[in-house]
Write a protein that holds these residues in place. Structure first.
Motif, PDB file in Angstrom:
ATOM      1  N   ASP A  77       0.839  -1.210   0.000  1.00  0.00           N
ATOM      2  CA  ASP A  77       0.000   0.000   0.000  1.00  0.00           C
ATOM      3  C   ASP A  77       0.871   1.257   0.000  1.00  0.00           C
ATOM      4  O   ASP A  77       0.518   2.274  -0.604  1.00  0.00           O
ATOM      5  CB  ASP A  77      -0.939   0.020   1.212  1.00  0.00           C
ATOM      6  CG  ASP A  77      -2.178  -0.836   0.987  1.00  0.00           C
ATOM      7  OD1 ASP A  77      -2.414  -1.271  -0.152  1.00  0.00           O
ATOM      8  OD2 ASP A  77      -2.911  -1.069   1.966  1.00  0.00           O
ATOM      9  N   MET A  80       2.624   1.531  -3.483  1.00  0.00           N
ATOM     10  CA  MET A  80       1.708   1.969  -4.546  1.00  0.00           C
ATOM     11  C   MET A  80       1.502   3.491  -4.566  1.00  0.00           C
ATOM     12  O   MET A  80       0.962   4.042  -5.509  1.00  0.00           O
ATOM     13  CB  MET A  80       0.347   1.259  -4.406  1.00  0.00           C
ATOM     14  CG  MET A  80       0.427  -0.239  -4.655  1.00  0.00           C
ATOM     15  SD  MET A  80       1.028  -0.668  -6.321  1.00  0.00           S
ATOM     16  CE  MET A  80       2.502  -1.631  -5.943  1.00  0.00           C
ATOM     17  N   ALA A 154      -4.826   7.789  -8.123  1.00  0.00           N
ATOM     18  CA  ALA A 154      -5.966   7.285  -8.890  1.00  0.00           C
ATOM     19  C   ALA A 154      -6.676   8.419  -9.633  1.00  0.00           C
ATOM     20  O   ALA A 154      -7.437   8.168 -10.567  1.00  0.00           O
ATOM     21  CB  ALA A 154      -6.952   6.589  -7.948  1.00  0.00           C
ATOM     22  N   ALA A 212      -0.578   6.332 -12.283  1.00  0.00           N
ATOM     23  CA  ALA A 212      -1.311   5.642 -11.207  1.00  0.00           C
ATOM     24  C   ALA A 212      -0.747   4.248 -11.041  1.00  0.00           C
ATOM     25  O   ALA A 212      -0.215   3.657 -11.991  1.00  0.00           O
ATOM     26  CB  ALA A 212      -2.804   5.588 -11.509  1.00  0.00           C
ATOM     27  N   ARG A 214      -1.568   0.652  -8.493  1.00  0.00           N
ATOM     28  CA  ARG A 214      -2.455   0.108  -7.459  1.00  0.00           C
ATOM     29  C   ARG A 214      -2.311  -1.405  -7.452  1.00  0.00           C
ATOM     30  O   ARG A 214      -2.303  -2.025  -8.514  1.00  0.00           O
ATOM     31  CB  ARG A 214      -3.910   0.505  -7.774  1.00  0.00           C
ATOM     32  CG  ARG A 214      -4.981   0.118  -6.784  1.00  0.00           C
ATOM     33  CD  ARG A 214      -4.966   0.844  -5.453  1.00  0.00           C
ATOM     34  NE  ARG A 214      -4.997   2.280  -5.464  1.00  0.00           N
ATOM     35  CZ  ARG A 214      -6.042   3.048  -5.113  1.00  0.00           C
ATOM     36  NH1 ARG A 214      -7.173   2.484  -4.748  1.00  0.00           N
ATOM     37  NH2 ARG A 214      -5.951   4.354  -5.109  1.00  0.00           N
ATOM     38  N   ASP A 215      -2.170  -1.978  -6.280  1.00  0.00           N
ATOM     39  CA  ASP A 215      -2.180  -3.437  -6.226  1.00  0.00           C
ATOM     40  C   ASP A 215      -3.627  -3.910  -6.235  1.00  0.00           C
ATOM     41  O   ASP A 215      -4.498  -3.318  -5.594  1.00  0.00           O
ATOM     42  CB  ASP A 215      -1.391  -3.980  -5.037  1.00  0.00           C
ATOM     43  CG  ASP A 215      -1.785  -3.384  -3.699  1.00  0.00           C
ATOM     44  OD1 ASP A 215      -2.388  -2.285  -3.687  1.00  0.00           O
ATOM     45  OD2 ASP A 215      -1.495  -3.997  -2.671  1.00  0.00           O
ATOM     46  N   VAL A 224     -10.012  -2.228  -9.199  1.00  0.00           N
ATOM     47  CA  VAL A 224      -9.033  -1.155  -9.439  1.00  0.00           C
ATOM     48  C   VAL A 224      -9.413  -0.352 -10.684  1.00  0.00           C
ATOM     49  O   VAL A 224      -9.456   0.885 -10.657  1.00  0.00           O
ATOM     50  CB  VAL A 224      -7.604  -1.724  -9.607  1.00  0.00           C
ATOM     51  CG1 VAL A 224      -6.642  -0.612 -10.027  1.00  0.00           C
ATOM     52  CG2 VAL A 224      -7.138  -2.370  -8.316  1.00  0.00           C
ATOM     53  N   TRP A 228     -10.431   3.576 -10.833  1.00  0.00           N
ATOM     54  CA  TRP A 228      -9.635   4.518 -11.624  1.00  0.00           C
ATOM     55  C   TRP A 228     -10.505   5.288 -12.628  1.00  0.00           C
ATOM     56  O   TRP A 228     -10.354   6.497 -12.785  1.00  0.00           O
ATOM     57  CB  TRP A 228      -8.524   3.766 -12.368  1.00  0.00           C
ATOM     58  CG  TRP A 228      -7.341   3.441 -11.513  1.00  0.00           C
ATOM     59  CD1 TRP A 228      -7.229   3.657 -10.167  1.00  0.00           C
ATOM     60  CD2 TRP A 228      -6.114   2.846 -11.935  1.00  0.00           C
ATOM     61  NE1 TRP A 228      -5.989   3.226  -9.728  1.00  0.00           N
ATOM     62  CE2 TRP A 228      -5.289   2.727 -10.792  1.00  0.00           C
ATOM     63  CE3 TRP A 228      -5.622   2.387 -13.158  1.00  0.00           C
ATOM     64  CZ2 TRP A 228      -3.999   2.179 -10.849  1.00  0.00           C
ATOM     65  CZ3 TRP A 228      -4.338   1.850 -13.208  1.00  0.00           C
ATOM     66  CH2 TRP A 228      -3.538   1.747 -12.072  1.00  0.00           C
ATOM     67  N   PHE A 269       0.184  -5.794  -9.475  1.00  0.00           N
ATOM     68  CA  PHE A 269      -0.218  -4.388  -9.512  1.00  0.00           C
ATOM     69  C   PHE A 269      -0.484  -3.923 -10.927  1.00  0.00           C
ATOM     70  O   PHE A 269      -0.086  -4.546 -11.905  1.00  0.00           O
ATOM     71  CB  PHE A 269       0.800  -3.497  -8.809  1.00  0.00           C
ATOM     72  CG  PHE A 269       2.199  -3.513  -9.365  1.00  0.00           C
ATOM     73  CD1 PHE A 269       3.040  -4.585  -9.131  1.00  0.00           C
ATOM     74  CD2 PHE A 269       2.692  -2.435 -10.096  1.00  0.00           C
ATOM     75  CE1 PHE A 269       4.338  -4.594  -9.623  1.00  0.00           C
ATOM     76  CE2 PHE A 269       3.987  -2.428 -10.595  1.00  0.00           C
ATOM     77  CZ  PHE A 269       4.814  -3.516 -10.356  1.00  0.00           C
TER      78      PHE A 269
ATOM     79  N   GLU B  36      -6.851   7.097  -1.375  1.00  0.00           N
ATOM     80  CA  GLU B  36      -5.745   6.409  -2.041  1.00  0.00           C
ATOM     81  C   GLU B  36      -5.348   5.188  -1.211  1.00  0.00           C
ATOM     82  O   GLU B  36      -5.899   4.936  -0.138  1.00  0.00           O
ATOM     83  CB  GLU B  36      -4.546   7.365  -2.184  1.00  0.00           C
ATOM     84  CG  GLU B  36      -4.826   8.650  -2.938  1.00  0.00           C
ATOM     85  CD  GLU B  36      -4.777   8.493  -4.458  1.00  0.00           C
ATOM     86  OE1 GLU B  36      -4.581   7.363  -4.951  1.00  0.00           O
ATOM     87  OE2 GLU B  36      -4.963   9.504  -5.158  1.00  0.00           O
ATOM     88  N   ASP B  37      -4.334   4.451  -1.692  1.00  0.00           N
ATOM     89  CA  ASP B  37      -3.855   3.289  -0.945  1.00  0.00           C
ATOM     90  C   ASP B  37      -3.233   3.693   0.390  1.00  0.00           C
ATOM     91  O   ASP B  37      -3.178   2.902   1.330  1.00  0.00           O
ATOM     92  CB  ASP B  37      -2.801   2.527  -1.770  1.00  0.00           C
ATOM     93  CG  ASP B  37      -3.428   1.374  -2.541  1.00  0.00           C
ATOM     94  OD1 ASP B  37      -4.631   1.129  -2.374  1.00  0.00           O
ATOM     95  OD2 ASP B  37      -2.709   0.726  -3.319  1.00  0.00           O
TER      96      ASP B  37
END
Lengths: 332, 332
Positions: A77, A80, A154, A212, A214-215, A224, A228, A269, B36-37
C-alpha cells in the motif's frame, strides 16, 4: 504443545515474556527495543500512512501465510503511492490455545518479508481473547513510508495512458478458494503474495513517470480499473484476450463460477503510464521474478460512458463492472 | 434491522457504499477523502508512532464503548510520549450480521473522541468475517503524533522524583468486570476512559519537566511502576494509604478477590517529576475534570532492590509485584 494463554495478553509478567521471547527476538531493532508507549521516528520527509487488518483463512496457504500477507499488504500500500516502506506497527489478536510454534512460524515469515523492503516493525500490540471469540489469529499492520515521487494517484490517469498489469492475476483468490473447497490441484498454483517495493523503486529510479499504481487486492483487477475510471473520469478500454490468467486459475474460475478479474491478488499491480513509456516499463519490470511477464492490457480513452470496457477478440464489447456480492470472505 | 453483510467487506460495490455512508460521512476530512492506498502527510517534525487493537467485551459499557477506547487508547499512547496526536488509522473487523446502527453509534463516539485532541482519521480498512469467526467487532487504531518535548521516557526516572497518579484508579477494570459478572451497582461507577492529551499539552506548555509519563492500561498501576523501576533501575516507594481508589472499585475488588492496582485504566496516567515540581503539576492537573484529584503517591529512591515497595500506614513494607496470571481478558 506450548500454546498461547490468556495470561499472555494480560499486560503482566507473561505478556512481557511473550514479547521478549517472540516479537523482540525476531523483529529486533533499536527503536522497537526501547519499548515505550510509542516509537519515536525521525523522518523529515513527506510520509505515506496506511493500515490493513488480515483475517485470512486458512492462515497457512500455498505461497504464504497470514504473516507474509500482513507485511506485504501494508508495504505494498505504501509502495503503490511511491513511498519507500520504513516503519510498520504489528498488532496481533490471538485466540487462547493457539500454538506457540505456529505463531513463531508466522513471526519468522514476517521477519523474512520485511527484509525485502528493509522496513522495520517499531511498535506493536498483543491481545489474547478467550476460545471462541476469534478464529485462530488476526493481524493488523500499519505502515509509514517516505514519499519518493509525487503525483501517483488514482485521480491522475490521463487520456492516452497505457494500462499494464504486472503479472497473471487471480492467483491469491484461486489459491485460497481451492484450499477452502478442498480442491486438490495437480499443479504448483500458489498465491502471488509478494513485497512489490523493489519493482516500484526501480521504476522510480528509471525516471519513468507513473500516473497511477495500485495493487489489485480485494475486488481484483475489476475493482481497481473501475475505481480509476471513476476517480479520473476516464474510459478504460481493455482487450480481453490480452488479460493474463494462468490455466489453473482459469480452471478454478470455470469450476466454481467466478471471474479471475474479480479475484484478490496480493502481489500483482496495475500501472497507468504514458503509451510512450510502455517498453521502458516492461523492461524495468522484467528484471523481477514477480513481474517478469508484465502485460500491456489496455488504454485510457475519452469514450463515453467513463467506465471500463472489455473488448473481445471477436469485436464485441461489454462493461467490466465493479464486483458485487459476497465474493470470498477472509481472503486477506 | 440493517446489518453488516459479508459483501460489505468484499472490496466491491457494497464495501464502497459502507465506506461512504459511514466512515467518510463521520470521519470526513480532506486527506481521508482522497481514498488512495495510503494517506499522504506533511509533518516535518519528529513523530511518535503507535498502535493498539481493541477487543473489549461488552462493547458498550458505562463511561464508553469500544470506539471511545479505540481513539482514547491510541491518542493516549502518543500523548504519553509528549506527542500531539495528529493522524490515526482505523481498521474494523466486523462479524457478519452486526447491527449497522450499533456500528454507526461506535463510529460517532469515535468522531466525538477525536475532537478532544484534534486528531483525524486519515486511512482505514474494513473486514467482515463470517458468523462465528469473531465475537461482534474488533477495532485497531494506529496513530502518528508530533513530538512536542524531548526526554519523556520510562528510562529517564531520577532518584528524588515524585510519583503522581492523575486520579483514582481501577475504574475501567472494575466497570468491565461488574458488567461481565452481572453485578448491579447502586452507584454511578463508570470507566475512566478519556483522551488525556489536553492535560499533557498543558503540562508541556507550563514548562514543567516531566521525566516519565504512562497511562496505566492493562496491568494497571502495578505494571507501570514495575516497568519503570526496571527500565530506570530505581526503587519506587509508594505509600499505600495515599493510593486513591474509590469505594465502588474497592468493593468490587474485595468481592471478587482482585487488587485495584492490577486493574486496567483507560484515562488514568502516572507521572514521574522532580519533587520540586509537585505543586505545579497538581495545579495544572486540577484544571481538568479527569485529573482534578491527582495525588502524590510516592518517591523514587536509591533503595535496594530496585523494585516497587508498598509502605503501609502501620510501618510494614512489601513488594508491589508485576501482575501475573489471567487477570481480565478482553478488558480493552
Amino acid at each position: 504443545m506450548k500454546t498461547i494463554q490468556l495470561s499472555h495478553g494480560g499486560g503482566g509478567e507473561e505478556t512481557n515474556d511473550l514479547i521478549s521471547d517472540l516479537f523482540y527476538k525476531h523483529f529486533s531493532n533499536e527503536i522497537l527495543l526501547k519499548a515505550e508507549d510509542a516509537a519515536i521516528l525521525h523522518i523529515n520527509e513527506t510520509i505515506a500512512f496506511t493500515t490493513d487488518s488480515f483475517t485470512v483463512s486458512p492462515i497457512f496457504f500455498k505461497g504464504g501465510d497470514i504473516g507474509k500477507l500482513a507485511i506485504a499488504g501494508t508495504v505494498n500500500d505504501l509502495a503503490m503511492m511511491g513511498a519507500k516502506p520504513l516503519y510498520l506497527s504489528s498488532s496481533f489478536i490471538i485466540e487462547e490455545g493457539f500454538s506457540f510454534k505456529e505463531l513463531e512460524r508466522i513471526v519468522i515469515t514476517m521477519k523474512n518479508e520485511l527484509a525485502k523492503s528493509g522496513a522495520k516493525i517499531v511498535c506493536g500490540d498483543t491481545k489474547v481473547v478467550p476460545k471462541g471469540s476469534l478464529d485462530k489469529i488476526f493481524i493488523n499492520t500499519a505502515g509509514i513510508g517516505a514519499l519518493k515521487t509525487d503525483g501517483i494517484s488514482a485521480h491522475n490517469i490521463q487520456e492516452g495512458d497505457a494500462i499494464i498489469v504486472s503479472r497473471d492475476f487471480g492467483r491469491h483468490g484461486a489459491t485460497i478458494l481451492a484450499a477452502r473447497e478442498g480442491i486438490e490441484l495437480d499443479s504448483d498454483l500458489e498465491s502471488d503474495c509478494e513485497t512489490l517495493w523493489p519493482a516500484v523503486e526501480a521504476l522510480i529510479n528509471s525516471g519513468i513517470k507513473v500516473n497511477a499504481l495500485r495493487d489489485a487486492t480485494r475486488g481484483g483487477l475489476a475493482a481497481v480499473l473501475n475505481e480509476w475510471a471513476l476517480s479520473s473520469n476516464v474510459c478504460i478500454e481493455v482487450e480481453e484476450e490480452k488479460l493474463p490468467v494462468c490455466d489453473e486459475v482459469q480452471g478454478i474460475c470455470e469450476m466454481l463460477g467466478f471471474e479471475a478479474y474479480d479475484f484478490a491478488n496480493e502481489g500483482t499491480f496495475i500501472l497507468s503510464v504514458s503509451k510512450d513509456d510502455v517498453e521502458k516499463v516492461l523492461d524495468v519490470l522484467k528484471e523481477f521474478d514477480f513481474s517478469s511477464n508484465a502485460t500491456y492490457i489496455g488504454s485510457v480513452t475519452n469514450e463515453k460512458p467513463k467506465k471500463v470496457i472489455l473488448h473481445s477478440a471477436w469485436g464485441s464489447r461489454r462493461y467490466l463492472e465493479l464486483p458485487k456480492g459476497e465474493l470470498l470472505p477472509r481472503i486477506c
